[in-house]
Design a protein around this motif. Sequence first.
Motif, PDB file in Angstrom:
ATOM      1  N   LEU A 229       0.838  -1.199   0.000  1.00  0.00           N
ATOM      2  CA  LEU A 229       0.000   0.000   0.000  1.00  0.00           C
ATOM      3  C   LEU A 229       0.871   1.246   0.000  1.00  0.00           C
ATOM      4  CD1 LEU A 229      -2.814   1.358   0.274  1.00  0.00           C
ATOM      5  CD2 LEU A 229      -2.486   1.236   2.773  1.00  0.00           C
ATOM      6  N   VAL A 230       0.597   2.134  -0.932  1.00  0.00           N
ATOM      7  CA  VAL A 230       1.233   3.446  -0.932  1.00  0.00           C
ATOM      8  C   VAL A 230       0.423   4.347   0.004  1.00  0.00           C
ATOM      9  CG1 VAL A 230       1.962   5.392  -2.360  1.00  0.00           C
ATOM     10  CG2 VAL A 230       1.934   3.087  -3.318  1.00  0.00           C
ATOM     11  N   ILE A 231       1.104   5.143   0.834  1.00  0.00           N
ATOM     12  CA  ILE A 231       0.399   6.052   1.754  1.00  0.00           C
ATOM     13  C   ILE A 231      -0.693   6.794   0.979  1.00  0.00           C
ATOM     14  CG2 ILE A 231       0.627   8.207   3.057  1.00  0.00           C
ATOM     15  CD1 ILE A 231       1.675   5.922   4.633  1.00  0.00           C
ATOM     16  N   PRO A 232      -1.958   6.686   1.396  1.00  0.00           N
ATOM     17  CA  PRO A 232      -3.056   7.283   0.621  1.00  0.00           C
ATOM     18  C   PRO A 232      -2.889   8.779   0.408  1.00  0.00           C
ATOM     19  CG  PRO A 232      -3.916   5.746   2.241  1.00  0.00           C
ATOM     20  CD  PRO A 232      -2.456   5.901   2.546  1.00  0.00           C
ATOM     21  N   ASN A 233      -3.301   9.204  -0.760  1.00  0.00           N
ATOM     22  CA  ASN A 233      -3.298  10.623  -1.104  1.00  0.00           C
ATOM     23  C   ASN A 233      -4.670  11.202  -0.789  1.00  0.00           C
ATOM     24  OD1 ASN A 233      -2.229  13.068  -2.394  1.00  0.00           O
ATOM     25  ND2 ASN A 233      -3.738  12.631  -3.985  1.00  0.00           N
ATOM     26  N   PHE A 234      -4.714  12.402  -0.195  1.00  0.00           N
ATOM     27  CA  PHE A 234      -5.979  13.035   0.165  1.00  0.00           C
ATOM     28  C   PHE A 234      -6.441  13.955  -0.961  1.00  0.00           C
ATOM     29  CE2 PHE A 234      -5.127  12.718   5.015  1.00  0.00           C
ATOM     30  CZ  PHE A 234      -5.347  11.357   4.951  1.00  0.00           C
ATOM     31  N   HIS A 235      -7.636  13.690  -1.436  1.00  0.00           N
ATOM     32  CA  HIS A 235      -8.212  14.489  -2.515  1.00  0.00           C
ATOM     33  C   HIS A 235      -8.680  15.835  -1.961  1.00  0.00           C
ATOM     34  CE1 HIS A 235     -10.394  15.376  -6.196  1.00  0.00           C
ATOM     35  NE2 HIS A 235     -11.489  15.594  -5.495  1.00  0.00           N
TER      36      HIS A 235
END
Length: 581
Positions: free
Chosen positions: A192-198
């Motif tokens: 998992l890549v650290i989630p990006n916040f939209h």
Amino acid sequence: MNAVYNRLLSNGGSGSTSPSPPASPMRSPRLRHGRPPKGGRFAQQQPWGQMRALPQRIAWALLSLLLRRQAIFLFAPLIYISGMLLYMGTVSLDVVPRIIMRPPPGSVYRSPHLYQRLRHEMDSDNSSDHSLAAIWRHPLKGGEWRPCINRSSNGLGYSNGYIYVEANGGLNQQRISICNAVAVAGYLNATLVIPNFHFHSVWKDPSKFRDIYDEEHFVSTLKSDVRVVAKVPDFIMERFGHNMSNVPNFKIKAWSPIHLYRDVVLPKLMEEKLIRISPFANRLSEDAPGDVQRLRCLANYEALRFSNPISSMAESLVARMRRHSLNDNGRYIAVHLRFEEDMVAFSCCVFDGGEKEKKDMDAARERGWRGKFTKRGRVIRPGAIRMNGKCPLTPLEVGLMLRGMGFNNNTSIYLASGKIYEAERTMAPLLEMFPLLQTKEMLASAEELAPFKNYSSRMAAIDYTVCLQSEVFVTTQGGNFPHFLIGHRRYLNGGHSKTIKPDKRKLALLFDNQNIGWRSLRRHLVNMRGHSDAKGIEIKRPSDSIYTYPCPDCMCRLSKSETSKVWSAQRTTPEGNPRSA
């Protein structure tokens, strides 16, 4: 009379046995019983026409004609209208009753009038509970559950590829995305890549993952179950020209079952070694296998911890709230109030702001949801919305509810909220009822809040922590924020959450009743408080969320011996406070 007497004598009185001839039949079936035929033997004895006045004779003749011809049904409307015209001409219009049009139930915001009428009796009511601890005199048995999220000890196999997700929404909707991403990555044996916040047009918060959460703690907590990296390696990105928009993006339907990821996403992941899922909120079903639920629990309750700046600020506010609550041994109530401009606008409810409120709400709806509320054919009924329990509670209504539930004006309250709509006007009644109320802006200086001021998610994270450690949490409108808090408080307090979740339909009926007395209102609200306490311990059903119902997926029931130890410890030691997130 002589003729009648003579006839009786000639027929029966003379002793003759000869039968009388039968009477002649009527000439017409239209003749009615009781009217003598013309020229009959009664004509001379009943001169009825001579005994009545001329108008009466005319009326009688007209009625007889109508009855004969069965025309009454044709002339009845004309007769009725003529009679009404005659009646109206003889009666003064001043005595005709007026028809009063009453507004539909709920279409008028009546709470301010109710508050003014009951305020004196409410303030003089000595039957209110005098300490916050006494509100829950007989709580249900909390402490029968304990956290029991197992960590993997088998080690991680070869990764099938990298998963990159974009979390959308506010603080807690993003939290759902993060936990679901951890569960999917673990299930597919992916990295998992650290989630990006939209970036969202409503929240307008450009914060990254590390600005809100402790990234190192997140990675280290999950290291035995899911690989987590800060970015995709360069040798993978070279295949896509170092441009994330070139990476295949999966459009996953909301609440998809986990087997869809195995059947559809996994083959593409193994082929491309990198996939993107955007948007990702609510893209995994609540009902999932135990190993998937375990990863969700691990991510939400253990791996996600707020960053040091947020945690330090929040802990300072908790300490200050406890100092403000010395009369209740450091206990305080936390209220999540959703009365910001966007919430009031979205609800389409009408309050007492008049024409200014209408203009403000129309402008807010157009800014946030362009054209959504002005579509042709859309009918908005504010009264029906209120009576259906969909209107956000106002500060005044929150105050009335809490005072009716037994919290007196010495109760300390922490108010978690964004910018209240028309705060100077709408907050005044609540501050009158609870003068010890505090907000983060009242507890901290402008300099202390400056690093968080223009970031809605960071401010919400501060509120989350202060609410988490309160004695009682009050939710007024629903949404992800209270759902996560209720579950987190259950996780930290042995499965029991002291939460007030009011029945807003019943509240709408109570506040709309302008004849209700204070004692009757208080009785209803105390019963509502008791119902909320009964719901403090609830077990998850298949379709429920583990973020609200951690039992039994994230917690284990204690044995009888363990439960006895917990209860004996509670009886011999002061009641503690839950640990921070």
